[in-house]
Design a protein around this motif. Structure first.
Motif, PDB file in Angstrom:
ATOM      1  N   GLN A 146     -15.898  -0.500   9.522  1.00 50.03           N
ATOM      2  CA  GLN A 146     -15.046   0.357   8.702  1.00 50.03           C
ATOM      3  C   GLN A 146     -13.594  -0.012   8.949  1.00 50.03           C
ATOM      4  OE1 GLN A 146     -15.875   4.485   9.139  1.00 50.03           O
ATOM      5  NE2 GLN A 146     -14.227   5.146   7.799  1.00 50.03           N
ATOM      6  N   VAL A 147     -12.782   0.038   7.884  1.00 52.45           N
ATOM      7  CA  VAL A 147     -11.364  -0.291   7.959  1.00 52.45           C
ATOM      8  C   VAL A 147     -10.559   0.933   7.559  1.00 52.45           C
ATOM      9  CG1 VAL A 147      -9.521  -1.748   7.071  1.00 52.45           C
ATOM     10  CG2 VAL A 147     -11.806  -2.723   7.442  1.00 52.45           C
ATOM     11  N   GLN A 148      -9.544   1.274   8.345  1.00 50.68           N
ATOM     12  CA  GLN A 148      -8.626   2.350   7.997  1.00 50.68           C
ATOM     13  C   GLN A 148      -7.271   1.741   7.661  1.00 50.68           C
ATOM     14  OE1 GLN A 148      -8.583   5.275  11.123  1.00 50.68           O
ATOM     15  NE2 GLN A 148     -10.744   5.753  10.904  1.00 50.68           N
ATOM     16  N   LEU A 149      -6.783   2.060   6.482  1.00 52.58           N
ATOM     17  CA  LEU A 149      -5.544   1.488   5.975  1.00 52.58           C
ATOM     18  C   LEU A 149      -4.468   2.559   5.888  1.00 52.58           C
ATOM     19  CD1 LEU A 149      -7.159  -0.580   3.077  1.00 52.58           C
ATOM     20  CD2 LEU A 149      -6.497  -1.407   5.341  1.00 52.58           C
ATOM     21  N   VAL A 150      -3.250   2.211   6.320  1.00 54.93           N
ATOM     22  CA  VAL A 150      -2.140   3.160   6.290  1.00 54.93           C
ATOM     23  C   VAL A 150      -0.951   2.500   5.610  1.00 54.93           C
ATOM     24  CG1 VAL A 150      -0.583   4.588   7.642  1.00 54.93           C
ATOM     25  CG2 VAL A 150      -2.933   4.223   8.431  1.00 54.93           C
ATOM     26  N   GLU A 151      -0.535   3.072   4.468  1.00 48.56           N
ATOM     27  CA  GLU A 151       0.625   2.552   3.750  1.00 48.56           C
ATOM     28  C   GLU A 151       1.904   3.203   4.253  1.00 48.56           C
ATOM     29  OE1 GLU A 151      -2.717   2.929   0.563  1.00 48.56           O
ATOM     30  OE2 GLU A 151      -1.956   4.075   2.251  1.00 48.56           O
ATOM     31  N   SER A 152       3.015   2.484   4.119  1.00 47.42           N
ATOM     32  CA  SER A 152       4.317   3.031   4.503  1.00 47.42           C
ATOM     33  C   SER A 152       5.411   2.307   3.736  1.00 47.42           C
ATOM     34  CB  SER A 152       4.551   2.887   6.010  1.00 47.42           C
ATOM     35  OG  SER A 152       4.551   1.520   6.380  1.00 47.42           O
ATOM     36  N   GLY A 153       6.612   2.903   3.762  1.00 45.81           N
ATOM     37  CA  GLY A 153       7.773   2.250   3.178  1.00 45.81           C
ATOM     38  C   GLY A 153       8.177   2.742   1.810  1.00 45.81           C
ATOM     39  N   GLY A 154       7.419   3.668   1.242  1.00 43.92           N
ATOM     40  CA  GLY A 154       7.799   4.203  -0.059  1.00 43.92           C
ATOM     41  C   GLY A 154       9.072   5.035   0.032  1.00 43.92           C
ATOM     42  N   GLY A 155       9.598   5.416  -1.134  1.00 46.17           N
ATOM     43  CA  GLY A 155      10.799   6.229  -1.141  1.00 46.17           C
ATOM     44  C   GLY A 155      11.385   6.337  -2.520  1.00 46.17           C
ATOM     45  N   LEU A 156      12.611   6.872  -2.569  1.00 47.78           N
ATOM     46  CA  LEU A 156      13.334   7.049  -3.821  1.00 47.78           C
ATOM     47  C   LEU A 156      14.435   5.993  -3.899  1.00 47.78           C
ATOM     48  CD1 LEU A 156      14.210   8.666  -6.345  1.00 47.78           C
ATOM     49  CD2 LEU A 156      15.550  10.133  -4.813  1.00 47.78           C
ATOM     50  N   VAL A 157      14.425   5.221  -4.997  1.00 50.96           N
ATOM     51  CA  VAL A 157      15.440   4.188  -5.207  1.00 50.96           C
ATOM     52  C   VAL A 157      15.931   4.258  -6.643  1.00 50.96           C
ATOM     53  CG1 VAL A 157      14.490   2.645  -3.434  1.00 50.96           C
ATOM     54  CG2 VAL A 157      13.740   2.431  -5.816  1.00 50.96           C
ATOM     55  N   GLN A 158      17.043   3.604  -6.889  1.00 46.98           N
ATOM     56  CA  GLN A 158      17.576   3.533  -8.243  1.00 46.98           C
ATOM     57  C   GLN A 158      17.006   2.324  -8.970  1.00 46.98           C
ATOM     58  OE1 GLN A 158      21.889   3.605  -7.809  1.00 46.98           O
ATOM     59  NE2 GLN A 158      21.893   5.831  -8.123  1.00 46.98           N
ATOM     60  N   ALA A 159      17.014   2.387 -10.271  1.00 46.50           N
ATOM     61  CA  ALA A 159      16.557   1.267 -11.089  1.00 46.50           C
ATOM     62  C   ALA A 159      17.352   0.014 -10.740  1.00 46.50           C
ATOM     63  CB  ALA A 159      16.704   1.604 -12.564  1.00 46.50           C
ATOM     64  N   GLY A 160      16.634  -1.114 -10.654  1.00 47.64           N
ATOM     65  CA  GLY A 160      17.254  -2.383 -10.300  1.00 47.64           C
ATOM     66  C   GLY A 160      17.199  -2.697  -8.815  1.00 47.64           C
ATOM     67  N   ALA A 161      16.864  -1.702  -8.004  1.00 50.75           N
ATOM     68  CA  ALA A 161      16.806  -1.907  -6.558  1.00 50.75           C
ATOM     69  C   ALA A 161      15.507  -2.606  -6.167  1.00 50.75           C
ATOM     70  CB  ALA A 161      16.923  -0.569  -5.840  1.00 50.75           C
ATOM     71  N   SER A 162      15.426  -2.948  -4.870  1.00 54.68           N
ATOM     72  CA  SER A 162      14.229  -3.557  -4.295  1.00 54.68           C
ATOM     73  C   SER A 162      13.666  -2.641  -3.221  1.00 54.68           C
ATOM     74  CB  SER A 162      14.551  -4.920  -3.694  1.00 54.68           C
ATOM     75  OG  SER A 162      14.995  -5.831  -4.677  1.00 54.68           O
ATOM     76  N   LEU A 163      12.377  -2.778  -2.989  1.00 54.07           N
ATOM     77  CA  LEU A 163      11.687  -1.996  -1.962  1.00 54.07           C
ATOM     78  C   LEU A 163      10.521  -2.827  -1.454  1.00 54.07           C
ATOM     79  CD1 LEU A 163      11.998   0.903  -0.767  1.00 54.07           C
ATOM     80  CD2 LEU A 163      10.252   1.633  -2.394  1.00 54.07           C
ATOM     81  N   ASN A 164      10.299  -2.778  -0.143  1.00 51.48           N
ATOM     82  CA  ASN A 164       9.177  -3.509   0.462  1.00 51.48           C
ATOM     83  C   ASN A 164       8.256  -2.496   1.130  1.00 51.48           C
ATOM     84  OD1 ASN A 164       7.708  -5.777   1.161  1.00 51.48           O
ATOM     85  ND2 ASN A 164       8.843  -6.158   3.040  1.00 51.48           N
ATOM     86  N   ILE A 165       7.066  -2.346   0.608  1.00 49.70           N
ATOM     87  CA  ILE A 165       6.113  -1.420   1.199  1.00 49.70           C
ATOM     88  C   ILE A 165       5.054  -2.197   1.974  1.00 49.70           C
ATOM     89  CG2 ILE A 165       6.524   0.405  -0.472  1.00 49.70           C
ATOM     90  CD1 ILE A 165       4.037  -0.418  -1.978  1.00 49.70           C
ATOM     91  N   SER A 166       4.449  -1.514   2.952  1.00 47.31           N
ATOM     92  CA  SER A 166       3.508  -2.160   3.859  1.00 47.31           C
ATOM     93  C   SER A 166       2.209  -1.394   3.923  1.00 47.31           C
ATOM     94  CB  SER A 166       4.104  -2.221   5.278  1.00 47.31           C
ATOM     95  OG  SER A 166       5.342  -2.865   5.294  1.00 47.31           O
ATOM     96  N   CYS A 167       1.170  -2.097   4.337  1.00 45.97           N
ATOM     97  CA  CYS A 167      -0.132  -1.485   4.563  1.00 45.97           C
ATOM     98  C   CYS A 167      -0.718  -2.129   5.817  1.00 45.97           C
ATOM     99  CB  CYS A 167      -1.036  -1.719   3.368  1.00 45.97           C
ATOM    100  SG  CYS A 167      -2.752  -1.259   3.613  1.00 45.97           S
TER     101      CYS A 167
END
Length: 124
Positions: free
Chosen positions: A1-22
């Motif tokens: 069994q694998v347990q996955l945990v995402e992180s790094g989300g948030g609120l940004v403005q249009a045109g911005a960048s974001l890097n999310i992880s799992c």
């Protein structure tokens, strides 16, 4: 069994960048395909990107192609999604998943375990 945990989300403005992880908090992802899906309120869960077990194959949904990049670090049991030039329509909960029996795939039913999701909100 694998347990996955995402992180790094948030609120940004249009045109911005974001890097999310799992990250796999239990089990390993080394030998398996990893994917990102997203789900906006009132909509079906949508395929975003997938990366094969040996990193040499990636595939993207049409709406994110050339803006998003999926990558993985098996030593850290982590898969990433770098999102550039974000748009308000990218607003959704982003889920990572692992597929034990596929090279790459874009259907929900091809994946075996899912994380709990991380919210990404893009303001205009």
């Amino acid at each position: 069994q694998v347990q996955l945990v995402e992180s790094g989300g948030g609120l940004v403005q249009a045109g911005a960048s974001l890097n999310i992880s799992c990250t796999a908090s239990a089990g390993t992802i080394t030998n398996y395909a990893m994917a990102w899906f997203r789900q906006a309120p009132g909509k079906e869960r949508e395929f975003v990107a997938v990366i094969s077990q040996n990193i040499d194959t990636t595939f993207y949904g049409d709406s994110v192609n050339h803006r998003f990049t999926i990558s993985r670090d098996d030593a850290k049991s982590t898969v990433y999604l770098l999102m550039n030039n974000l748009k308000p329509e990218d607003t959704a909960v982003y889920y990572c998943s692992v597929g034990f029996s596929i090279l790459i795939a874009d259907l929900r039913d091809d994946y075996d375990y899912w994380g709990q999701g991380t919210q990404v909100t893009v303001s205009s």
